[in-house]
Design a protein around this motif. Structure first.
Motif, PDB file in Angstrom:
ATOM      1  N   TRP A 176      16.024  -0.146   6.169  1.00 23.92           N
ATOM      2  CA  TRP A 176      14.535  -0.779   6.422  1.00 23.92           C
ATOM      3  C   TRP A 176      14.191  -1.306   4.993  1.00 23.92           C
ATOM      4  CZ3 TRP A 176      15.588   4.408   6.469  1.00 23.92           C
ATOM      5  CH2 TRP A 176      15.222   5.188   5.238  1.00 23.92           C
ATOM      6  N   MET A 177      14.260  -1.471   4.264  1.00 23.24           N
ATOM      7  CA  MET A 177      14.316  -2.378   3.684  1.00 23.24           C
ATOM      8  C   MET A 177      12.907  -2.155   2.686  1.00 23.24           C
ATOM      9  SD  MET A 177      17.098  -4.221   2.087  1.00 23.24           S
ATOM     10  CE  MET A 177      16.631  -5.628   1.068  1.00 23.24           C
ATOM     11  N   GLY A 178      12.281  -1.426   3.113  1.00 15.59           N
ATOM     12  CA  GLY A 178      10.585  -1.519   2.481  1.00 15.59           C
ATOM     13  C   GLY A 178       9.919  -1.465   3.681  1.00 15.59           C
ATOM     14  N   GLU A 179      10.560  -1.701   5.001  1.00 19.93           N
ATOM     15  CA  GLU A 179       9.318  -1.867   6.383  1.00 19.93           C
ATOM     16  C   GLU A 179       8.780  -0.802   6.498  1.00 19.93           C
ATOM     17  OE1 GLU A 179      11.212  -4.777   8.837  1.00 19.93           O
ATOM     18  OE2 GLU A 179      12.338  -5.263   7.673  1.00 19.93           O
ATOM     19  N   PRO A 180       8.030  -0.334   6.483  1.00 19.61           N
ATOM     20  CA  PRO A 180       7.304   0.905   7.369  1.00 19.61           C
ATOM     21  C   PRO A 180       7.796   1.216   7.991  1.00 19.61           C
ATOM     22  CG  PRO A 180       5.780  -0.009   5.540  1.00 19.61           C
ATOM     23  CD  PRO A 180       6.678  -1.084   5.892  1.00 19.61           C
ATOM     24  N   ALA A 181       7.504   0.400   9.639  1.00 16.46           N
ATOM     25  CA  ALA A 181       7.673   0.505  10.958  1.00 16.46           C
ATOM     26  C   ALA A 181       9.123   0.441  11.165  1.00 16.46           C
ATOM     27  CB  ALA A 181       7.416  -0.649  11.804  1.00 16.46           C
ATOM     28  N   LYS A 182      10.250   0.139  10.549  1.00 16.11           N
ATOM     29  CA  LYS A 182      11.450   0.255  10.718  1.00 16.11           C
ATOM     30  C   LYS A 182      12.356   1.563  10.448  1.00 16.11           C
ATOM     31  CE  LYS A 182      14.671  -3.507  11.125  1.00 16.11           C
ATOM     32  NZ  LYS A 182      15.836  -4.058  10.104  1.00 16.11           N
ATOM     33  N   GLN A 183      11.424   1.707   9.117  1.00 17.96           N
ATOM     34  CA  GLN A 183      11.576   3.697   8.307  1.00 17.96           C
ATOM     35  C   GLN A 183      10.997   4.743   9.498  1.00 17.96           C
ATOM     36  OE1 GLN A 183      10.011   4.429   4.707  1.00 17.96           O
ATOM     37  NE2 GLN A 183      10.330   6.386   4.720  1.00 17.96           N
ATOM     38  N   LYS A 184       9.619   4.471  10.266  1.00 25.35           N
ATOM     39  CA  LYS A 184       9.207   5.460  11.320  1.00 25.35           C
ATOM     40  C   LYS A 184      10.535   5.943  12.747  1.00 25.35           C
ATOM     41  CE  LYS A 184       3.996   5.676  10.761  1.00 25.35           C
ATOM     42  NZ  LYS A 184       3.437   5.413  11.622  1.00 25.35           N
ATOM     43  N   GLN A 185      10.726   4.698  13.031  1.00 20.10           N
ATOM     44  CA  GLN A 185      11.796   4.530  14.362  1.00 20.10           C
ATOM     45  C   GLN A 185      13.595   5.372  14.008  1.00 20.10           C
ATOM     46  OE1 GLN A 185      13.108   0.689  15.148  1.00 20.10           O
ATOM     47  NE2 GLN A 185      11.307  -0.275  15.852  1.00 20.10           N
ATOM     48  N   PHE A 186      13.627   5.093  12.337  1.00 20.88           N
ATOM     49  CA  PHE A 186      15.188   6.264  12.002  1.00 20.88           C
ATOM     50  C   PHE A 186      14.461   7.161  11.496  1.00 20.88           C
ATOM     51  CE2 PHE A 186      16.950   1.736  10.553  1.00 20.88           C
ATOM     52  CZ  PHE A 186      18.069   1.388  11.092  1.00 20.88           C
ATOM     53  N   ASP A 187      13.550   6.908  11.044  1.00 18.64           N
ATOM     54  CA  ASP A 187      12.710   8.969  11.005  1.00 18.64           C
ATOM     55  C   ASP A 187      12.970  10.019  13.025  1.00 18.64           C
ATOM     56  OD1 ASP A 187      13.133   8.668   8.631  1.00 18.64           O
ATOM     57  OD2 ASP A 187      10.946   8.424   8.073  1.00 18.64           O
ATOM     58  N   ALA A 188      12.242   9.028  13.475  1.00 23.21           N
ATOM     59  CA  ALA A 188      12.181   9.446  14.641  1.00 23.21           C
ATOM     60  C   ALA A 188      13.753   9.479  15.457  1.00 23.21           C
ATOM     61  CB  ALA A 188      11.815   8.704  15.590  1.00 23.21           C
ATOM     62  N   MET A 189      14.733   8.797  15.290  1.00 17.02           N
ATOM     63  CA  MET A 189      15.932   8.803  15.463  1.00 17.02           C
ATOM     64  C   MET A 189      16.717  10.151  15.242  1.00 17.02           C
ATOM     65  SD  MET A 189      19.348   5.973  15.548  1.00 17.02           S
ATOM     66  CE  MET A 189      17.949   4.633  15.880  1.00 17.02           C
ATOM     67  N   GLN A 232      22.822  16.923  10.692  1.00 18.71           N
ATOM     68  CA  GLN A 232      23.038  16.561   9.475  1.00 18.71           C
ATOM     69  C   GLN A 232      23.507  15.187  10.098  1.00 18.71           C
ATOM     70  OE1 GLN A 232      21.989  17.931   6.925  1.00 18.71           O
ATOM     71  NE2 GLN A 232      21.604  17.112   5.221  1.00 18.71           N
ATOM     72  N   VAL A 233      21.605  14.056   9.440  1.00 21.20           N
ATOM     73  CA  VAL A 233      21.654  12.892   9.674  1.00 21.20           C
ATOM     74  C   VAL A 233      20.959  12.518   8.501  1.00 21.20           C
ATOM     75  CG1 VAL A 233      21.552  11.181  11.168  1.00 21.20           C
ATOM     76  CG2 VAL A 233      21.758  13.671  12.370  1.00 21.20           C
ATOM     77  N   TYR A 234      21.764  11.524   7.843  1.00 21.69           N
ATOM     78  CA  TYR A 234      21.187  10.755   6.620  1.00 21.69           C
ATOM     79  C   TYR A 234      21.913   9.255   7.067  1.00 21.69           C
ATOM     80  CZ  TYR A 234      21.556   7.793   2.561  1.00 21.69           C
ATOM     81  OH  TYR A 234      21.443   6.845   1.429  1.00 21.69           O
ATOM     82  N   TYR A 235      20.626   8.116   6.448  1.00 22.29           N
ATOM     83  CA  TYR A 235      20.261   7.014   6.878  1.00 22.29           C
ATOM     84  C   TYR A 235      19.988   6.083   5.393  1.00 22.29           C
ATOM     85  CZ  TYR A 235      19.901   7.062  11.815  1.00 22.29           C
ATOM     86  OH  TYR A 235      20.561   7.765  13.153  1.00 22.29           O
ATOM     87  N   SER A 236      20.350   5.420   5.128  1.00 23.21           N
ATOM     88  CA  SER A 236      19.681   5.000   3.827  1.00 23.21           C
ATOM     89  C   SER A 236      18.426   3.759   3.851  1.00 23.21           C
ATOM     90  CB  SER A 236      21.044   4.218   2.867  1.00 23.21           C
ATOM     91  OG  SER A 236      21.213   3.036   1.886  1.00 23.21           O
ATOM     92  N   PRO A 237      18.154   3.535   2.746  1.00 21.27           N
ATOM     93  CA  PRO A 237      16.608   2.967   2.690  1.00 21.27           C
ATOM     94  C   PRO A 237      17.367   1.638   3.091  1.00 21.27           C
ATOM     95  CG  PRO A 237      16.508   4.916   1.029  1.00 21.27           C
ATOM     96  CD  PRO A 237      17.797   5.112   1.546  1.00 21.27           C
ATOM     97  N   SER A 238      17.818   1.098   2.555  1.00 19.15           N
ATOM     98  CA  SER A 238      18.443  -0.573   3.175  1.00 19.15           C
ATOM     99  C   SER A 238      18.780  -0.329   4.020  1.00 19.15           C
ATOM    100  CB  SER A 238      20.347  -0.593   1.997  1.00 19.15           C
ATOM    101  OG  SER A 238      20.863   0.182   2.254  1.00 19.15           O
TER     102      SER A 238
END
Length: 731
Positions: free
Chosen positions: A71-84, A63-69
């Motif tokens: 990427w702070m609303g930056e879609p590109a960063k969120q994609k990076q974390f999702d891929a990781m 299980q891997v969890y990342y907080s939305p804080s």
């Protein structure tokens, strides 16, 4: 605040799972990890959390969890974390590698803060994770001496008020979470692991914030209250009242204080509300019942059933060497009223039930009386007693059944409600059949466990393709669904499971059964009684006037029942029943032999399901190997050329399977659904082999093909499959 939240949510959720499920499965692991991870994040306000489990020589990311804080609303960063996250969930690292490997190896937690000495390490972590790491906690998942994995959290959220760093209190909290979740996971991944009753009681008390009682001196007992309540109610509900708090309320002891259904049942039965609850272990609870009710038997474990001792005393009574020392006189053993015979009868039934037997065979031979149990489909000899005991034992069973004890020349059958004859908490019925053999009367008892519920359809062994087809069939508005196979092949269980799936308040389901094997809520069930003329035929005629949507007939045995079943299926009702044939296509010819016209069969038939039960190869000790020669050819022919590694049973076995190499059973199915081509074949009265070719052409997998699929999936062995179903003659 976080600690209180954890106590009231995570702990209770985990505890309910631990103590309410007798045998958790590996499938539950994912839900427990998800629950634990979510609550860890919530309680510790962590920015990142990773849950690791040991798998062989590797550590897997579960299980891997990342907080939305992050990427702070930056879609590109969120994609990076999702891929990781996706990448990590597919990753495994060797044992002993990195901080997590060190924690799992040593069993000691690690706490990293953003100090001068640990800054270089934090900088490396920041490169690997893609965000600044200011604080890190890594805690092992330990269960006894075994480390199952680890939980790692990074950074507290900025608004938590600690500048992103965890505290010593957070470490204590995470260690507690790890302790309880690891005990639960250990139960799921290791069938041999049994939590200690005293440890379980300690966990329960701590998790529910209720007092734990370990000694009699710690509480006061109201003897009159206990006597009035009675041992039957105390054992059934698991609630031991020890003191009156007021005229209408009591203080009680419980193993599982979160079982509110039993608390409510106790209150309704006694008209006393439960004001105070204390926790005790299962062994302490049993000891209390034995202390206050000296004749009560509280456990249903095998330790209470000393069948060998009873058998030994009886054998000694007839032995020439031991007759002088025997505590039992041989003359006492030939009467059905003698204490040893009554004791032996009960012990045989109790022992068979605890051993997981489906049938008990009592067989008089020329010189001995043999007792055999059928376990996982195979008969196993349990006892060999002197022949002279046979008459007393059979007569005792007939008395329990209210059968005619003077009639020894004709077969008889009826049922025993065993609860009347035992103080143990064993709620079973026995379907008893007696028959005259050349050395005396044989008795066979089928055990019907009333505490067992039906299984859901996906748990019965249907392949994905067959399950989808079968679900489509049972949702048809009318027609006939037939299940065929020998006695004990799981036909009734499949029918009950199917009814359970379509049982909704807007559907009227009526059954005619002999006997009623499982009681289902919301379904009208009728017990057949040939003695008074209540046959399947008569029940069916009655049901056609009672506005049914679905009718279940226990078995189609004769022309009249078959005729009315066909009529019911042709007049807007869905009829499900069983029939004794070898495979699905031969069911059509069997119906024809009963005098049903071919056009009626083809018009009413929705599907025929032939089935068998194969023994499951033991998960704990099965051995992989590559099949060669004829074995390889048989598998390849059945599975369109597939080859690969399969499993065989370990001849030595293990404690899990009692040294047999097999544990439990799995169903195999041959599902023949009706089609235009099949209807045409039935109407032309083509031979069974031709019907089978048509069905296979339309996608039917034969029993042999399905058995080989179960071999491929590692559920059973080639030997077991071929001993139940021979290879197909038709290709």
């Amino acid at each position: 605040m976080a600690s209180s939240n954890l106590a009231n949510t995570l702990r209770r959720s985990l505890l309910i799972k631990v103590i309410s499920k007798p045998t958790p499965s590996k499938e539950d692991v994912a839900s427990v990890i998800e629950l634990t991870a979510a609550k860890v994040v919530e309680a510790l306000q962590a920015q990142s959390m990773t849950f690791y489990l040991v798998e062989g020589n590797d550590i897997a990311f579960k299980q891997v969890y990342y907080s939305p804080s992050l990427w702070m609303g930056e879609p590109a960063k969120q994609k990076q974390f999702d891929a990781m996250q996706a990448k990590l969930l597919e990753l495994k690292v060797p044992l002993g590698k990195g901080i997590v490997g060190k924690v799992i190896e040593s069993g000691i937690p690690e706490f990293f803060r953003n100090t001068a000495s640990q800054a270089p390490f934090m900088a490396t972590m920041a490169k690997n994770t893609g965000f600044d790491v200011r604080s890190m906690l890594t805690v092992p998942l330990k269960s006894g001496t075994i480390t199952l994995g680890a939980i790692q959290v990074l950074n507290k959220e900025q608004d938590a008020g600690t500048d992103g760093e965890f505290t010593d209190g957070d470490l204590t909290l995470l260690k507690e979470v790890a302790e309880y979740s690891s005990t639960l996971i250990h139960r799921m991944v290791d069938p041999k692991f049994v939590p200690n009753p005293d440890d379980t009681a300690r966990f329960v008390a701590k998790l529910t914030d209720l007092p734990l009682v370990t000694k009699l001196e710690e509480i006061e007992f109201d003897d009159k209250l206990i006597e009035i309540t009675g041992d039957a109610l105390i054992r059934r509900e698991g609630v031991f009242p020890h003191k009156r708090m007021s005229p209408n309320s009591v203080a009680v002891l419980m193993i599982n204080p979160l079982d509110y259904a039993k608390r409510e049942a106790f209150s309704q039965a006694t008209e006393q509300s439960i004001e105070e609850v204390r926790v005790v272990s299962a062994t302490f609870f049993d000891a209390l019942v034995k202390k206050f009710f000296k004749d009560a038997k509280v456990s249903t474990g095998a330790e209470d059933v000393d069948i060998d001792k009873v058998a030994g005393a009886i054998t000694a009574a007839y032995s020439l060497e031991d007759v002088a020392n025997s505590a039992v006189a041989s003359g006492d053993l030939e009467s059905e009223d003698s204490a040893p015979i009554i004791q032996l009868t009960n012990r045989i039934i109790e022992d068979a039930y605890i051993s997981g037997a489906s049938d008990i065979h009592i067989e008089p031979m020329e010189k001995d009386l043999i007792i055999r149990y059928r376990i996982d489909g195979l008969c196993q000899e349990k006892l060999r007693l002197p022949k002279q005991v046979a008459n007393g034992l059979v007569t005792r069973l007939k008395i329990m059944c209210n059968l005619d004890i003077s009639e020894r020349r004709l077969p008889q059958d009826v049922r025993i409600v065993f609860k009347k004859y035992t103080k143990k908490n064993i709620d079973i019925d026995l379907r008893v059949a007696t028959g005259p053999m050349n050395h005396g009367e044989k008795v066979v008892m089928r055990i019907l466990d009333k505490t067992k519920s039906t299984l859901p359809l996906p748990a019965l062994g249907f392949s994905d393709e067959n399950l989808a087809k079968y679900r489509e069939c049972i949702r048809q508005p009318y027609g006939m669904i037939l299940h065929c196979g020998p006695t004990g092949s799981g036909k009734s269980m499949t029918l009950y499971s199917a009814l359970g799936e379509v049982n909704t308040p807007d559907v009227n389901i009526q059954t005619a059964e002999d006997p009623i094997e499982y009681t289902l809520a919301g379904i009208n069930q009728m017990q057949m009684s040939r003695a008074i003329g209540l046959t399947f035929e008569r029940a069916l005629r009655c049901y056609l006037r009672m506005d049914p949507d679905i009718i279940l007939v226990g078995e189609i045995r004769d022309k009249e029942t078959a005729q009315i079943a066909c009529e019911a299926a042709l007049t807007g009702h869905l009829l499900v029943s069983t029939l004794h044939t070898n495979d699905a296509p031969s069911t059509v010819s069997r119906m024809g032999e009963m005098g049903i016209e071919p056009f009626n069969i083809s018009a009413s038939l929705v599907c025929v399901c032939a089935q068998r039960l194969l023994r499951r190869v033991c998960k704990n000790c099965k051995t992989p190997y590559e099949p060669v020669g004829r074995e390889k050819d048989i598998i390849a022919k059945a599975l369109d050329g597939w080859t690969g590694s399969i499993f065989k049973a370990n001849p030595q076995g293990c404690p899990t399977c009692n040294g047999t190499g097999y544990k439990g059973r799995v169903g195999i199915h041959e599902l023949m659904t009706n089609s235009e081509e099949l209807t045409e074949g039935i109407n032309k009265e083509v031979e069974v082999a031709q019907l089978k070719r048509i069905a296979m052409k339309n996608g039917m997998k034969t029993l042999h093909q399905d058995s080989m699929l179960k071999v491929k999936m590692g559920l059973t062995t080639v030997e077991e499959a071929l001993s139940n179903v021979p290879p197909d003659l038709i290709l």
